[in-house]
Design an enzyme around this catalytic site. Structure first.
Site, short mmCIF file in Angstrom:
data_model
loop_
_atom_site.label_atom_id
_atom_site.label_comp_id
_atom_site.label_asym_id
_atom_site.label_seq_id
_atom_site.Cartn_x
_atom_site.Cartn_y
_atom_site.Cartn_z
N ARG A 122 -0.29 5.93 -14.86
CA ARG A 122 -1.23 6.19 -13.77
C ARG A 122 -1.28 7.65 -13.37
NH1 ARG A 122 -0.01 2.20 -9.00
NH2 ARG A 122 -1.93 3.03 -8.18
N LYS A 139 -20.47 -24.02 -11.29
CA LYS A 139 -21.71 -23.57 -11.90
C LYS A 139 -22.61 -22.88 -10.86
CE LYS A 139 -25.09 -25.37 -15.05
NZ LYS A 139 -25.79 -26.55 -15.45
N CYS A 143 -12.33 0.21 8.34
CA CYS A 143 -11.89 1.61 8.39
C CYS A 143 -12.95 2.57 7.83
CB CYS A 143 -10.54 1.80 7.71
SG CYS A 143 -10.49 1.23 6.01
N ASP A 169 -11.88 2.00 -11.69
CA ASP A 169 -11.16 1.10 -10.79
C ASP A 169 -9.96 0.39 -11.44
OD1 ASP A 169 -10.56 -0.35 -8.49
OD2 ASP A 169 -11.91 -1.97 -9.03
S1 SF4 Z 1 -12.08 7.74 10.74
FE1 SF4 Z 1 -11.44 9.82 11.16
S2 SF4 Z 1 -9.33 9.93 10.42
FE2 SF4 Z 1 -10.25 8.12 9.50
S3 SF4 Z 1 -11.03 8.81 7.55
FE3 SF4 Z 1 -12.70 9.00 9.00
S4 SF4 Z 1 -12.57 11.11 9.73
FE4 SF4 Z 1 -10.63 10.64 8.75
S1 SF4 Z 2 -9.47 -1.61 8.13
FE1 SF4 Z 2 -7.36 -2.02 7.56
S2 SF4 Z 2 -7.45 -4.06 6.69
FE2 SF4 Z 2 -9.54 -3.27 6.67
S3 SF4 Z 2 -9.77 -2.29 4.65
FE3 SF4 Z 2 -9.13 -0.72 6.11
S4 SF4 Z 2 -6.92 -0.67 5.86
FE4 SF4 Z 2 -7.58 -2.60 4.98
#
Ligand code: SF4
Ligand code: SF4
Length: 380
Positions: A57, A281, A243, A134
């Site tokens: 990797r 299916k 996120c 990936d």
């Molecule tokens: S939410 Fe804020 S800390 Fe998180 S990745 Fe985006 S810019 Fe960076």
């Molecule tokens: S918010 Fe947390 S649980 Fe959802 S994808 Fe991002 S890291 Fe994973």
């Protein structure tokens, strides 16, 4: 000798075949990544889906002898679901994450990388190339970071200035020396929105991900979902975007210029209840072309049951009873028992007790106990 003209030609060609961003990196070993992966392994942060050989990797020449450079590509994907159907009582819906919308990105990226490879070989016939997406050995993110595609955010995604983190990444190792691009500076700064918003605390400060806690990983597992995460997955059927959606760098970005990536709302936001009894299916016909179907229907069905419990969807109880009594898969019977207890109506306890008489699987019996406990707590 570095081939400056070929790099220019490759950049120009990449634009004609729908690659949104291309970057170049040296094929040197990824020393920092190697240290991080070893640490992650020690901490038990890995998902088990990744290539187990850390050397492979992190050391491109092991994958392609005489490797000189790596070409990194990014394709921007849509983030907005047009004409999204409403999720209503009696007709609740689940959701697939954005990276699973449209045609499976592995296929899209492989086609682009193949075209790039053909282009290179047209110019340098003895060039050798190894492409990966990936599931390949190299870390797409580490390569993209080194090649200046974007910086690695605290949400562990590569964030491009142009398309935010809504990009698919792929790369090609080559034996041709191409001038490397400069990595971008980390622009997260004091922002911590993704870490704060993660429902399971999977983002560890410093841009590390504990995959074993991440919903994106958990939704792909095939066994029983650990209890502590069941209330956290909401209506997610596959993956998690939290996120990314909270990230200010993604605000207002919606790349809808790749027709093959456009989502079908009925596929990516499907009704939950019909999923419970879908045949193999039918599942293949409806979901087979999207990335989120790669683990088959069982994890999606398990997640759909949990989502119905999340919505306290009493209308789905007859179907859940049917699964409890007849489904041959313990994970499905057991998760249904748990959900029946969570949703809870007058006849739920009776149904669970009835099913207990004939049930032989210890895990399912355990879930039935949990279901009965929820019902008891509700009535006291
Ligand atoms: S939410 Fe804020 S800390 Fe998180 S990745 Fe985006 S810019 Fe960076
Ligand atoms: S918010 Fe947390 S649980 Fe959802 S994808 Fe991002 S890291 Fe994973």
């Amino acid at each position: 000798m570095i081939d400056a003209q070929l790099k220019k030609d490759l950049i120009a060609y990449s634009k004609t075949i729908g690659i949104d961003k291309i970057g170049f990196a040296a094929a040197d070993p990824f020393v920092t990544l190697k240290d991080r992966l070893i640490k992650q392994q020690e901490l038990g942060y890995q998902s088990g889906f990744e290539e187990p050989d850390i050397e492979k990797r992190t050391n491109p020449p092991l994958l392609l002898p005489e490797a000189k450079s790596i070409v990194s590509i990014a394709l921007a994907y849509p983030s907005k679901l047009k004409n999204a159907p409403k999720s209503k009582r009696g007709d609740r819906r689940g959701i697939f994450c954005r990276a699973s919308w449209g045609e499976d990105y592995h296929h899209i990226l492989r086609r682009k990388l193949h075209l790039l490879e053909e282009f290179i070989k047209g110019k340098v016939p003895d060039a050798r190339c190894a492409s990966m997406v990936d599931t390949g050995e190299l870390s797409d993110r580490a390569v993209a970071e080194r090649a200046g595609i974007g910086w690695s955010g605290k949400n562990c995604a590569v964030i491009t200035p142009e398309w935010g983190s809504y990009v698919y990444l792929g790369e090609m190792i080559t034996t041709i020396p191409l001038e490397a691009d400069q990595p971008l500076e980390d622009q997260c700064g004091t922002c911590n929105k993704c870490v704060d918003a993660c429902p399971t605390g999977a983002l560890v400060q410093g841009g590390q991900l504990d995959s074993s806690k991440c919903i994106a990983y958990l939704t792909q597992t095939k066994g029983f979902l650990p209890d502590r995460y069941r209330d956290k997955i909401g209506n997610r059927l596959y993956g998690c975007d939290t996120c990314q959606t909270v990230c200010p760098e993604n605000k207002g970005i919606n790349a809808d210029h790749h027709p093959e990536m456009e989502p079908d709302p009925e596929v990516v936001k499907p009704k939950l209840e019909p999923l419970l009894t879908i045949s193999n299916k039918q599942f293949k016909a409806k979901f087979g072309s999207i990335a989120g179907s790669w683990r088959g229907k069982k994890p999606i069905q398990r997640n759909a049951i949990i989502a119905l419990a999340h919505f306290r969807e009493t209308e789905a109880l007859p179907t859940l009873y049917q699964l409890l009594e007849q489904d041959p898969r313990p994970v499905i019977r057991g998760t249904a028992a748990w959900a029946i207890g969570k949703i809870g109506t007058d006849d739920a306890a009776e149904k669970l007790k009835e099913a207990q008489i004939t049930e032989e699987d210890a895990d399912v019996l355990n879930e039935m106990e949990k279901g009965l406990m929820f019902l008891e707590n509700q009535s006291t």
